[in-house]
Design a protein around this motif. Structure first.
Motif, PDB file in Angstrom:
ATOM      1  N   ILE A 105       0.851  -1.182   0.000  1.00 16.65           N
ATOM      2  CA  ILE A 105       0.000   0.000   0.000  1.00 16.65           C
ATOM      3  C   ILE A 105       0.885   1.230   0.000  1.00 16.65           C
ATOM      4  N   ASP A 106       0.378   2.338  -0.531  1.00 12.00           N
ATOM      5  CA  ASP A 106       1.180   3.556  -0.558  1.00 12.00           C
ATOM      6  C   ASP A 106       0.461   4.732   0.086  1.00 12.00           C
ATOM      7  N   CYS A 107      -0.629   4.435   0.808  1.00  9.29           N
ATOM      8  CA  CYS A 107      -1.388   5.490   1.464  1.00  9.29           C
ATOM      9  C   CYS A 107      -1.921   4.971   2.795  1.00  9.29           C
ATOM     10  N   LEU A 108      -1.896   5.811   3.812  1.00  7.05           N
ATOM     11  CA  LEU A 108      -2.364   5.410   5.141  1.00  7.05           C
ATOM     12  C   LEU A 108      -3.749   5.971   5.477  1.00  7.05           C
ATOM     13  N   HIS A 109      -4.375   6.700   4.560  1.00  2.00           N
ATOM     14  CA  HIS A 109      -5.750   7.183   4.701  1.00  2.00           C
ATOM     15  C   HIS A 109      -6.044   7.750   6.086  1.00  2.00           C
ATOM     16  N   GLY A 110      -5.505   8.928   6.370  1.00  4.79           N
ATOM     17  CA  GLY A 110      -5.773   9.604   7.634  1.00  4.79           C
ATOM     18  C   GLY A 110      -4.998   9.066   8.819  1.00  4.79           C
ATOM     19  N   HIS A 111      -3.895   8.380   8.557  1.00  5.59           N
ATOM     20  CA  HIS A 111      -3.076   7.814   9.632  1.00  5.59           C
ATOM     21  C   HIS A 111      -1.608   8.148   9.402  1.00  5.59           C
ATOM     22  N   VAL A 112      -0.816   7.951  10.442  1.00  3.98           N
ATOM     23  CA  VAL A 112       0.635   8.120  10.381  1.00  3.98           C
ATOM     24  C   VAL A 112       1.297   6.928  11.065  1.00  3.98           C
ATOM     25  N   LEU A 113       2.546   6.691  10.709  1.00  2.86           N
ATOM     26  CA  LEU A 113       3.343   5.651  11.359  1.00  2.86           C
ATOM     27  C   LEU A 113       4.451   6.299  12.181  1.00  2.86           C
ATOM     28  N   PHE A 114       4.775   5.661  13.299  1.00  7.37           N
ATOM     29  CA  PHE A 114       5.947   6.014  14.095  1.00  7.37           C
ATOM     30  C   PHE A 114       6.838   4.784  14.151  1.00  7.37           C
ATOM     31  N   LEU A 115       8.084   4.931  13.709  1.00  7.32           N
ATOM     32  CA  LEU A 115       9.050   3.836  13.713  1.00  7.32           C
ATOM     33  C   LEU A 115      10.284   4.282  14.484  1.00  7.32           C
ATOM     34  N   GLY A 116      10.885   3.344  15.187  1.00  5.87           N
ATOM     35  CA  GLY A 116      12.101   3.682  15.906  1.00  5.87           C
ATOM     36  C   GLY A 116      12.563   2.559  16.795  1.00  5.87           C
ATOM     37  N   HIS A 117      13.339   2.926  17.786  1.00  2.00           N
ATOM     38  CA  HIS A 117      13.970   1.959  18.669  1.00  2.00           C
ATOM     39  C   HIS A 117      12.974   1.272  19.597  1.00  2.00           C
ATOM     40  N   ASN A 118      11.858   1.927  19.862  1.00  4.24           N
ATOM     41  CA  ASN A 118      10.860   1.329  20.751  1.00  4.24           C
ATOM     42  C   ASN A 118       9.641   0.898  19.938  1.00  4.24           C
ATOM     43  N   GLN A 119       8.472   0.908  20.505  1.00  5.18           N
ATOM     44  CA  GLN A 119       7.261   0.389  19.884  1.00  5.18           C
ATOM     45  C   GLN A 119       6.906   1.130  18.590  1.00  5.18           C
ATOM     46  N   SER A 120       6.516   0.355  17.570  1.00  8.66           N
ATOM     47  CA  SER A 120       6.020   0.924  16.321  1.00  8.66           C
ATOM     48  C   SER A 120       4.532   1.216  16.503  1.00  8.66           C
ATOM     49  N   LEU A 121       4.083   2.332  15.943  1.00  6.41           N
ATOM     50  CA  LEU A 121       2.700   2.747  16.124  1.00  6.41           C
ATOM     51  C   LEU A 121       2.090   3.217  14.820  1.00  6.41           C
ATOM     52  N   CYS A 122       0.769   3.038  14.693  1.00  6.65           N
ATOM     53  CA  CYS A 122      -0.010   3.639  13.623  1.00  6.65           C
ATOM     54  C   CYS A 122      -1.135   4.410  14.306  1.00  6.65           C
ATOM     55  N   LEU A 123      -1.160   5.735  14.131  1.00  7.47           N
ATOM     56  CA  LEU A 123      -2.113   6.588  14.821  1.00  7.47           C
ATOM     57  C   LEU A 123      -2.993   7.341  13.839  1.00  7.47           C
ATOM     58  N   SER A 124      -4.207   7.676  14.275  1.00 10.30           N
ATOM     59  CA  SER A 124      -5.147   8.444  13.478  1.00 10.30           C
ATOM     60  C   SER A 124      -4.835   9.927  13.598  1.00 10.30           C
ATOM     61  N   THR A 125      -4.867  10.638  12.469  1.00  8.52           N
ATOM     62  CA  THR A 125      -4.644  12.082  12.513  1.00  8.52           C
ATOM     63  C   THR A 125      -5.889  12.814  13.008  1.00  8.52           C
ATOM     64  N   LYS A 126      -7.025  12.149  13.024  1.00  5.06           N
ATOM     65  CA  LYS A 126      -8.228  12.770  13.598  1.00  5.06           C
ATOM     66  C   LYS A 126      -8.091  12.869  15.113  1.00  5.06           C
ATOM     67  N   GLU A 127      -7.490  11.841  15.735  1.00  8.74           N
ATOM     68  CA  GLU A 127      -7.285  11.849  17.184  1.00  8.74           C
ATOM     69  C   GLU A 127      -6.063  12.670  17.575  1.00  8.74           C
ATOM     70  N   ALA A 130      -2.295  17.380  15.314  1.00  5.14           N
ATOM     71  CA  ALA A 130      -1.009  18.039  15.067  1.00  5.14           C
ATOM     72  C   ALA A 130      -0.139  17.231  14.102  1.00  5.14           C
ATOM     73  N   LEU A 131      -0.503  15.968  13.873  1.00  6.37           N
ATOM     74  CA  LEU A 131       0.271  15.111  12.978  1.00  6.37           C
ATOM     75  C   LEU A 131      -0.225  15.268  11.547  1.00  6.37           C
ATOM     76  N   LYS A 132       0.684  15.145  10.598  1.00  2.31           N
ATOM     77  CA  LYS A 132       0.338  15.240   9.181  1.00  2.31           C
ATOM     78  C   LYS A 132       0.093  13.831   8.644  1.00  2.31           C
ATOM     79  N   GLU A 133      -1.065  13.623   8.027  1.00  2.00           N
ATOM     80  CA  GLU A 133      -1.422  12.279   7.571  1.00  2.00           C
ATOM     81  C   GLU A 133      -0.514  11.795   6.451  1.00  2.00           C
ATOM     82  N   ASN A 134      -0.515  10.474   6.306  1.00  2.00           N
ATOM     83  CA  ASN A 134       0.232   9.790   5.254  1.00  2.00           C
ATOM     84  C   ASN A 134       1.736  10.039   5.346  1.00  2.00           C
ATOM     85  N   ARG A 135       2.228  10.094   6.586  1.00  2.00           N
ATOM     86  CA  ARG A 135       3.645  10.312   6.837  1.00  2.00           C
ATOM     87  C   ARG A 135       4.180   9.201   7.743  1.00  2.00           C
ATOM     88  N   VAL A 136       5.479   8.997   7.671  1.00  2.00           N
ATOM     89  CA  VAL A 136       6.172   8.083   8.573  1.00  2.00           C
ATOM     90  C   VAL A 136       7.174   8.903   9.365  1.00  2.00           C
TER      91      VAL A 136
END
Length: 195
Positions: A105-127, A130-136
């Protein structure tokens, strides 16, 4: 054993899902007297993406996401201590567990990903407006940090629509210890404290 090099894991529906550095996905059933392991996805030998990070996480809309991260070295190749890794690209797949296949997939439809040394997350930009959608959003997550404590950090935001990189912190910081991590706020507790 016999598998090693696990890079990330998540717990869903009574199973621990673990992904190796090469993108192989295993499940571990921890509910019985003995732990049982199954391979639900093998390594994709046809992929020339050059995986240097693999993450598995639950999608808010259900199911699992497998994220591959490509990193490249920059700096003087004659001076190993001066080499730094930089995220060059991201590939996101929905995991079809029943069919044992990946759907890119190449779109997260109103969501963002957080990747790093700790837990990976996928969060809603509606909730989290301040986060910009479709970003990692990403931070360092490699063992090289322990060797290169004074190197520039791989911290930034990758736009999925055009694969461009944005700076998250400007000017770019050097951080000698520990590795940068994401802090996951408890949104319910934050709302309660505001009231």
């Amino acid at each position: 054993p016999p598998h090693t090099d696990y890079f990330d894991c998540t717990y869903k529906d009574g199973l621990l899902y673990a992904v190796t550095l090469m993108g192989e996905i295993h499940t571990f059933d921890l509910s019985g007297p003995a732990v049982t392991m199954n391979t639900i996805m093998g390594v994709d030998d046809d992929d020339d993406f050059g995986i240097q990070g693999a993450y598995i996480l639950q999608a808010p809309w259900g199911g699992l996401l497998l994220v591959w991260r490509l990193k490249v070295y920059s700096g003087n190749p004659d001076d190993i201590s001066a080499l730094t890794l930089h995220t060059k690209g991201i590939k996101i797949h929905e995991v079809d567990v029943a069919a044992k296949k990946l759907v890119e997939i190449d779109c997260l439809h109103g969501h963002v990903l957080f990747l790093g040394h700790n837990q990976s997350l996928c969060l809603s930009t509606k909730e989290c407006p301040a986060l910009k959608e479709n970003r990692v959003y990403f931070t360092d997550d490699n063992e090289y940090i322990t060797v290169h404590k004074d190197s520039r950090r791989d911290i930034g935001v990758l736009r999925l629509d055009n694969n461009s990189w944005e700076s998250l912190v400007f000017p770019q910081l050097w951080s000698n210890w520990p590795a940068p991590v994401w802090i996951t706020p408890n949104l319910t507790m934050m709302k309660l404290s505001l009231n």
